[in-house]
Enzyme design. Structure first.
Site, PDB file in Angstrom:
ATOM      1  N   LYS A  10     -44.673  32.033 -26.124  1.00 58.86           N
ATOM      2  CA  LYS A  10     -45.910  32.332 -26.839  1.00 58.86           C
ATOM      3  C   LYS A  10     -45.701  32.164 -28.359  1.00 58.86           C
ATOM      4  O   LYS A  10     -44.563  31.997 -28.828  1.00 58.86           O
ATOM      5  CB  LYS A  10     -46.341  33.762 -26.502  1.00 58.86           C
ATOM      6  CG  LYS A  10     -46.680  33.948 -25.018  1.00 58.86           C
ATOM      7  CD  LYS A  10     -47.198  35.359 -24.752  1.00 58.86           C
ATOM      8  CE  LYS A  10     -47.509  35.558 -23.286  1.00 58.86           C
ATOM      9  NZ  LYS A  10     -48.104  36.893 -23.021  1.00 58.86           N
ATOM     10  N   TYR A  50     -56.662  32.466 -19.759  1.00 60.04           N
ATOM     11  CA  TYR A  50     -56.606  33.898 -19.440  1.00 60.04           C
ATOM     12  C   TYR A  50     -57.936  34.415 -18.878  1.00 60.04           C
ATOM     13  O   TYR A  50     -58.224  35.608 -19.008  1.00 60.04           O
ATOM     14  CB  TYR A  50     -56.217  34.686 -20.692  1.00 60.04           C
ATOM     15  CG  TYR A  50     -54.719  34.708 -20.967  1.00 60.04           C
ATOM     16  CD1 TYR A  50     -53.820  35.206 -20.010  1.00 60.04           C
ATOM     17  CD2 TYR A  50     -54.195  34.267 -22.166  1.00 60.04           C
ATOM     18  CE1 TYR A  50     -52.450  35.249 -20.261  1.00 60.04           C
ATOM     19  CE2 TYR A  50     -52.820  34.311 -22.420  1.00 60.04           C
ATOM     20  CZ  TYR A  50     -51.961  34.806 -21.454  1.00 60.04           C
ATOM     21  OH  TYR A  50     -50.608  34.861 -21.691  1.00 60.04           O
ATOM     22  N   ASN A 113     -45.448  39.578 -26.441  1.00 53.92           N
ATOM     23  CA  ASN A 113     -44.324  39.794 -25.522  1.00 53.92           C
ATOM     24  C   ASN A 113     -43.549  38.507 -25.215  1.00 53.92           C
ATOM     25  O   ASN A 113     -42.942  38.361 -24.163  1.00 53.92           O
ATOM     26  CB  ASN A 113     -44.795  40.514 -24.251  1.00 53.92           C
ATOM     27  CG  ASN A 113     -45.826  39.729 -23.479  1.00 53.92           C
ATOM     28  OD1 ASN A 113     -46.191  38.617 -23.878  1.00 53.92           O
ATOM     29  ND2 ASN A 113     -46.288  40.264 -22.362  1.00 53.92           N
ATOM     30  N   HIS A 116     -44.698  34.115 -21.078  1.00 52.83           N
ATOM     31  CA  HIS A 116     -45.606  34.286 -19.939  1.00 52.83           C
ATOM     32  C   HIS A 116     -44.978  33.644 -18.716  1.00 52.83           C
ATOM     33  O   HIS A 116     -44.257  32.657 -18.840  1.00 52.83           O
ATOM     34  CB  HIS A 116     -46.951  33.601 -20.240  1.00 52.83           C
ATOM     35  CG  HIS A 116     -47.843  33.491 -19.041  1.00 52.83           C
ATOM     36  ND1 HIS A 116     -48.664  34.512 -18.631  1.00 52.83           N
ATOM     37  CD2 HIS A 116     -47.992  32.496 -18.124  1.00 52.83           C
ATOM     38  CE1 HIS A 116     -49.295  34.150 -17.527  1.00 52.83           C
ATOM     39  NE2 HIS A 116     -48.909  32.921 -17.199  1.00 52.83           N
ATOM     40  N   GLU A 127     -52.112  27.281 -13.264  1.00 52.97           N
ATOM     41  CA  GLU A 127     -51.546  27.292 -14.616  1.00 52.97           C
ATOM     42  C   GLU A 127     -50.759  26.010 -14.930  1.00 52.97           C
ATOM     43  O   GLU A 127     -50.795  25.505 -16.050  1.00 52.97           O
ATOM     44  CB  GLU A 127     -50.677  28.535 -14.805  1.00 52.97           C
ATOM     45  CG  GLU A 127     -51.525  29.809 -14.788  1.00 52.97           C
ATOM     46  CD  GLU A 127     -50.735  31.074 -15.066  1.00 52.97           C
ATOM     47  OE1 GLU A 127     -49.486  31.031 -15.057  1.00 52.97           O
ATOM     48  OE2 GLU A 127     -51.386  32.110 -15.300  1.00 52.97           O
TER      49      GLU A 127
HETATM   50  P1  CMP Z   1     -49.062  37.829 -19.851  1.00 56.58           P
HETATM   51  O1  CMP Z   1     -48.003  38.063 -18.849  1.00 56.58           O
HETATM   52  O2  CMP Z   1     -49.157  36.488 -20.494  1.00 56.58           O
HETATM   53  O3  CMP Z   1     -50.491  38.162 -19.180  1.00 56.58           O
HETATM   54  C1  CMP Z   1     -51.587  38.653 -19.897  1.00 56.58           C
HETATM   55  C2  CMP Z   1     -51.256  38.992 -21.307  1.00 56.58           C
HETATM   56  O4  CMP Z   1     -52.148  39.905 -21.911  1.00 56.58           O
HETATM   57  C3  CMP Z   1     -49.924  39.738 -21.346  1.00 56.58           C
HETATM   58  O5  CMP Z   1     -48.870  38.903 -21.027  1.00 56.58           O
HETATM   59  C4  CMP Z   1     -49.942  40.290 -22.742  1.00 56.58           C
HETATM   60  O6  CMP Z   1     -49.652  39.307 -23.734  1.00 56.58           O
HETATM   61  C5  CMP Z   1     -51.407  40.690 -22.821  1.00 56.58           C
HETATM   62  N1  CMP Z   1     -51.609  42.072 -22.402  1.00 56.58           N
HETATM   63  C6  CMP Z   1     -51.506  42.598 -21.192  1.00 56.58           C
HETATM   64  N2  CMP Z   1     -51.783  43.906 -21.178  1.00 56.58           N
HETATM   65  C7  CMP Z   1     -52.096  44.205 -22.425  1.00 56.58           C
HETATM   66  C8  CMP Z   1     -52.498  45.397 -23.062  1.00 56.58           C
HETATM   67  N3  CMP Z   1     -52.623  46.545 -22.378  1.00 56.58           N
HETATM   68  N4  CMP Z   1     -52.730  45.355 -24.370  1.00 56.58           N
HETATM   69  C9  CMP Z   1     -52.602  44.183 -25.047  1.00 56.58           C
HETATM   70  N5  CMP Z   1     -52.252  43.004 -24.497  1.00 56.58           N
HETATM   71  C10 CMP Z   1     -51.987  43.021 -23.199  1.00 56.58           C
END
Ligand code: CMP
Length: 140
Positions: A10, A50, A113, A116, A127
């Site tokens: 990311k 998303y 984070n 993905h 995806e």
């Molecule tokens: P990802 O695994 O890419 O899937 C959805 C994304 O939304 C997740 O990683 C985070 O980057 C984001 N995400 C998921 N939960 C939350 C949350 N509670 N608050 C903010 N961002 C979130």
């Protein structure tokens, strides 16, 4: 079963110079990178990727984050690749991720984070097709 899955470094991972570190961890686990590119998403592309989260309160912020800089989507192949990539990444929230996972070691928040990974076979199919066309992926 040999599977393919989509992973993305990311914008926070690209900005922090850990593209190589993320790929290294996947390769060290025996997963093969079969396709990889660097792109920058516009808002419509991030929203489409998303779309399952469109009703969630974090959706607008997530979309803005995913458009904030380049990303590196890749297709990984290997035995049980979908679950293995998720184990190597760790829990979505780095505070809850196991020691030694990418998110525990590198991520700064539940949103930013680093990485993905597809959460199941149907998602992986969608995806992978979202970022790569047939000519960009080797035949199986
Ligand atoms: P990802 O695994 O890419 O899937 C959805 C994304 O939304 C997740 O990683 C985070 O980057 C984001 N995400 C998921 N939960 C939350 C949350 N509670 N608050 C903010 N961002 C979130």
């Amino acid at each position: 079963m040999i599977e393919r899955t989509l992973s993305i470094v990311k914008p926070d991972g690209v900005a922090r110079n850990v593209i190589g570190e993320v790929v290294r961890r996947f390769e060290a686990a025996g997963l093969k990178v079969v396709a990889l590119k660097m792109i920058r998403l516009d808002r419509a592309m991030a929203e489409g990727f998303y779309h399952v989260h469109r009703e969630r309160p974090f959706f607008p912020s997530l979309v803005a984050f995913m458009c904030s800089g380049p990303i590196v989507p890749m297709v990984l192949e290997g035995e049980d690749a979908i679950a293995r990539v998720r184990r190597i990444m760790g829990a979505t929230d780095p505070a809850k991720a196991d020691p030694g996972t990418i998110r525990k070691d590198l991520a700064s928040s539940i949103e930013k984070n680093i990485v993905h990974g597809s959460d199941g076979p149907a998602t992986a199919g969608f995806e992978i097709g979202y970022f790569f066309d047939a000519l960009e992926i080797p035949p199986r």
